[in-house]
Design a protein around this motif. Structure first.
Motif, PDB file in Angstrom:
ATOM      1  N   TYR A 192       0.819  -1.155  -0.107  1.00  0.00           N
ATOM      2  CA  TYR A 192       0.053  -0.049   0.100  1.00  0.00           C
ATOM      3  C   TYR A 192       0.864   1.289  -0.018  1.00  0.00           C
ATOM      4  O   TYR A 192       0.626   2.072  -0.624  1.00  0.00           O
ATOM      5  CB  TYR A 192      -0.853  -0.106   1.080  1.00  0.00           C
ATOM      6  CG  TYR A 192      -1.799   1.231   1.443  1.00  0.00           C
ATOM      7  CD1 TYR A 192      -3.102   1.170   0.356  1.00  0.00           C
ATOM      8  CD2 TYR A 192      -1.423   2.179   2.268  1.00  0.00           C
ATOM      9  CE1 TYR A 192      -3.701   2.534   0.744  1.00  0.00           C
ATOM     10  CE2 TYR A 192      -2.146   3.454   2.300  1.00  0.00           C
ATOM     11  CZ  TYR A 192      -3.362   3.355   1.532  1.00  0.00           C
ATOM     12  OH  TYR A 192      -4.174   4.716   1.691  1.00  0.00           O
ATOM     13  N   THR A 245       0.628   3.461  -3.542  1.00  0.00           N
ATOM     14  CA  THR A 245      -0.062   4.919  -3.431  1.00  0.00           C
ATOM     15  C   THR A 245       0.713   5.697  -3.620  1.00  0.00           C
ATOM     16  O   THR A 245       0.101   7.076  -3.759  1.00  0.00           O
ATOM     17  CB  THR A 245      -0.957   4.564  -2.276  1.00  0.00           C
ATOM     18  OG1 THR A 245      -0.190   4.546  -0.991  1.00  0.00           O
ATOM     19  CG2 THR A 245      -1.904   3.642  -2.147  1.00  0.00           C
ATOM     20  N   PHE A 261      -5.447  -1.190  -4.219  1.00  0.00           N
ATOM     21  CA  PHE A 261      -4.975  -0.679  -2.774  1.00  0.00           C
ATOM     22  C   PHE A 261      -5.852   0.795  -2.435  1.00  0.00           C
ATOM     23  O   PHE A 261      -5.099   1.659  -2.590  1.00  0.00           O
ATOM     24  CB  PHE A 261      -3.424  -0.655  -2.703  1.00  0.00           C
ATOM     25  CG  PHE A 261      -2.884  -1.876  -2.530  1.00  0.00           C
ATOM     26  CD1 PHE A 261      -2.964  -2.539  -1.262  1.00  0.00           C
ATOM     27  CD2 PHE A 261      -2.128  -2.449  -3.417  1.00  0.00           C
ATOM     28  CE1 PHE A 261      -2.269  -3.707  -0.907  1.00  0.00           C
ATOM     29  CE2 PHE A 261      -1.790  -3.846  -3.235  1.00  0.00           C
ATOM     30  CZ  PHE A 261      -1.618  -4.310  -2.163  1.00  0.00           C
ATOM     31  N   LEU A 276      -7.962  -0.853   2.091  1.00  0.00           N
ATOM     32  CA  LEU A 276      -7.012  -0.960   3.463  1.00  0.00           C
ATOM     33  C   LEU A 276      -7.787  -1.066   4.635  1.00  0.00           C
ATOM     34  O   LEU A 276      -7.118  -1.857   5.481  1.00  0.00           O
ATOM     35  CB  LEU A 276      -6.130   0.355   3.324  1.00  0.00           C
ATOM     36  CG  LEU A 276      -4.931   0.296   4.225  1.00  0.00           C
ATOM     37  CD1 LEU A 276      -4.087  -0.713   4.348  1.00  0.00           C
ATOM     38  CD2 LEU A 276      -4.162   1.523   4.401  1.00  0.00           C
TER      39      LEU A 276
END
Length: 284
Positions: A67, A71, A89, A94
């Motif tokens: 993640y 991201t 993600f 999450l």
């Protein structure tokens, strides 16, 4: 001492090599370090009769590392893969995974007839926050604009502080700072470590960051960040020492000859990386 020096040089060479490679290699290294660190943490807790759920911890490390990497990855890097991974993600996904981890841990408490206790679940969650979560900030810094320059601020904040604190404590140390946890640490060493980190951070900022042809960053920002890193790097070291002291062990492991385990070398990085990321995000 020779073994410690050789081991340290080899570890430093490996670290530099990883940082010179594309960021995905750093992501793999962060995941590996997180998993080893969690294993060492679980071993330390075992001395206290605590059962850390390593499977859940490793799964959480994988998810959080992925993640943090995906991201913050620039759109031009990874292209199609990056877009696909970012859609996977999402923040909602999450939070859903975090909720699932909590459900799994409480299910173990409820259905394993006392074999897995509330304190086991609590220490498992603490380990996830303490190691993979804090370490993931390294990836977030590396994926920033100018991230290759900024990631060295983490190295300076963690490594230089330790060096200056050692020599300042050896030469001038008189007053113990936390004898119950680290008998050899002194007030003078702590001050020397923080000041050394501040000076080196300023020098790096002036000679490297501000020479890249982009907007100049005021030197006082490097001074403030250096002082913060110098203080929190040592708190990270003492935090790890408190865990070891509580568990009744000297080192987290024997992975690195002369240094101990992975956590014995990475404890300062865990507290420095978030400081660097947050400070850069707010003021640079």
């Amino acid at each position: 001492m020779l073994t410690r020096i050789i081991s340290g040089v080899v570890a430093a060479a490996v670290l530099v090599a990883i940082l010179l490679l594309p960021p995905v290699f750093l992501a793999g290294a962060v995941l590996l370090v997180s998993c080893i660190g969690l294993h060492e943490y679980a071993g330390a807790m075992k001395h206290k009769g605590i059962r850390v759920d390593l499977k859940v911890s490793w799964a959480a490390a994988l998810v959080w590392t992925a993640y943090a990497y995906v991201t913050t990855l620039a759109e031009q890097e990874g292209q199609g893969l990056a877009v696909a991974m970012k859609s996977l993600f999402t923040r909602t996904a999450l939070w859903g995974i975090i909720f699932l981890i909590v459900v799994v841990l409480f299910s173990r408490i409820l259905f394993e007839n006392g074999k897995f206790r509330t304190e086991d679940a609590a220490h498992t969650l603490f380990g996830i926050i303490y190691i993979p979560f804090l370490l993931s900030f390294v990836l977030m810094i590396r994926n920033m604009d100018r991230g290759f320059e900024y990631i060295w601020l983490v190295i300076i904040g963690a490594s230089v502080t330790d060096i200056f604190a050692y020599f300042a404590g050896t030469l001038f140390g008189r007053h113990k700072i936390i004898p119950a946890i680290s008998p050899k640490k002194t007030v003078e060493g702590a001050i020397g470590g923080a000041l050394g980190c501040m000076i080196c951070m300023m020098v790096y900022g002036v000679l490297v960051v501000n020479q890249s042809g982009t907007a100049l960053i005021p030197v006082y920002h490097f001074a403030l960040m250096g002082m913060l890193c110098g203080v929190l790097s040592q708190i990270g070291d003492w935090a790890a020492s408190s865990i070891k002291r509580s568990a009744g062990i000297k080192d987290f492991g024997r992975l690195l000859p002369g240094h101990g385990g992975m956590m014995d070398r990475c404890d300062s990085f865990l507290f420095v990386a978030p400081v660097v990321y947050i400070y850069i995000s707010l003021f640079f």
